[in-house]
Design a protein around this motif. Structure first.
Motif, mmCIF file in Angstrom:
data_model
loop_
_atom_site.group_PDB
_atom_site.id
_atom_site.type_symbol
_atom_site.label_atom_id
_atom_site.label_comp_id
_atom_site.label_asym_id
_atom_site.label_seq_id
_atom_site.Cartn_x
_atom_site.Cartn_y
_atom_site.Cartn_z
ATOM 1 N N GLU A 10 -20.653 -8.153 -0.092
ATOM 2 C CA GLU A 10 -19.509 -7.679 -0.874
ATOM 3 C C GLU A 10 -19.934 -6.819 -2.058
ATOM 4 O OE1 GLU A 10 -16.089 -8.122 -0.848
ATOM 5 O OE2 GLU A 10 -16.025 -9.202 1.057
ATOM 6 N N TRP B 203 -15.089 -9.487 -3.125
ATOM 7 C CA TRP B 203 -14.489 -10.804 -2.924
ATOM 8 C C TRP B 203 -15.584 -11.855 -3.052
ATOM 9 C CZ3 TRP B 203 -15.230 -14.867 0.499
ATOM 10 C CH2 TRP B 203 -14.209 -15.815 0.582
ATOM 11 N N ASP C 21 -12.909 -17.107 -4.830
ATOM 12 C CA ASP C 21 -11.554 -16.552 -4.811
ATOM 13 C C ASP C 21 -10.633 -17.369 -3.909
ATOM 14 O OD1 ASP C 21 -12.365 -14.556 -6.485
ATOM 15 O OD2 ASP C 21 -12.525 -13.015 -4.932
#
Length: 211
Positions: A137, A144, A148
């Protein structure tokens, strides 16, 4: 992996770079019943701080029977593919000189072999998943993160996987990039692949220029 001396790659920094660049590896291990070897395509994380060649971390779905074979065999091979390209005889200067040439394939690959551990500890699994996620990511504008997602949801997902840790004992590197050809032939291959519309061909041309 068959590796003639002309194509063998032993430089640790080059081998690690190839492994890091391969976004998807192939994990191969013996079947527990003596049948055909089992294989799974999966991302693997290289931790260079652990062991002489590092340790590879990843995870398999618990529904994937390969993990049971891994636990039984205790050893596995991880294959990291690099750039690859078909080489036409038409690219060789020798084709115009005498015509005694044939097609081939240029490619880069690393095989990592060693003892493998299978684990289900939730904390270790969470750490592996988080590190793999952060790695892939990191290039995004808004990465992300595992945090999360709701913690109970993540905990439930972790119950469906098993972790693997492959401590690398042997590294085999191969860069088959026309090193066995005359310089004029090599230059012809580089020029031909560099002019291709296929990005994979151009990647091989770049690897050939690097030497």
């Amino acid at each position: 992996m068959y590796t003639p001396p002309a194509f063998r790659e032993d430089r640790p920094e080059v081998l690690r770079a190839i492994m890091r660049a391969a976004r998807l590896a192939l994990l191969v291990s013996a079947a527990p019943d003596g049948g055909a070897p089992e294989a799974t395509h999966l991302p693997l994380l290289l931790d260079e701080a652990e062991g002489p060649h590092g340790t590879l971390y990843g995870h398999l779905a618990k529904a994937n029977p390969q993990w049971k074979g891994l636990a039984a065999a205790g050893v596995a091979r991880a294959v990291f593919p690099g750039p690859e390209a078909y080489v036409s005889p038409s690219l060789y200067a020798a084709k115009r000189e005498h015509g005694r040439v044939v097609p081939t394939w240029n490619y880069v690959a690393v095989h990592a072999i060693g003892p493998v551990e299978v684990f289900e500890d939730p904390a270790r699994l969470h750490a592996v998943v988080a590190r793999l996620t952060d790695r892939h990511e990191s290039a995004r504008a808004e990465p992300w993160a595992v945090t999360d997602a709701p913690a109970p949801f993540v905990a439930g997902q972790l119950k469906g996987i098993v972790g693997i840790a492959l401590r690398i004992g042997t590294l085999i590197g191969k860069r088959k990039l026309s090193q066995n050809r005359a310089e004029a032939d090599r230059e012809g291959v580089i020029a031909g692949l560099a002019a291709s519309d296929d990005p994979a061909d151009r990647a091989v041309a770049g690897a050939m220029r690097e030497g």
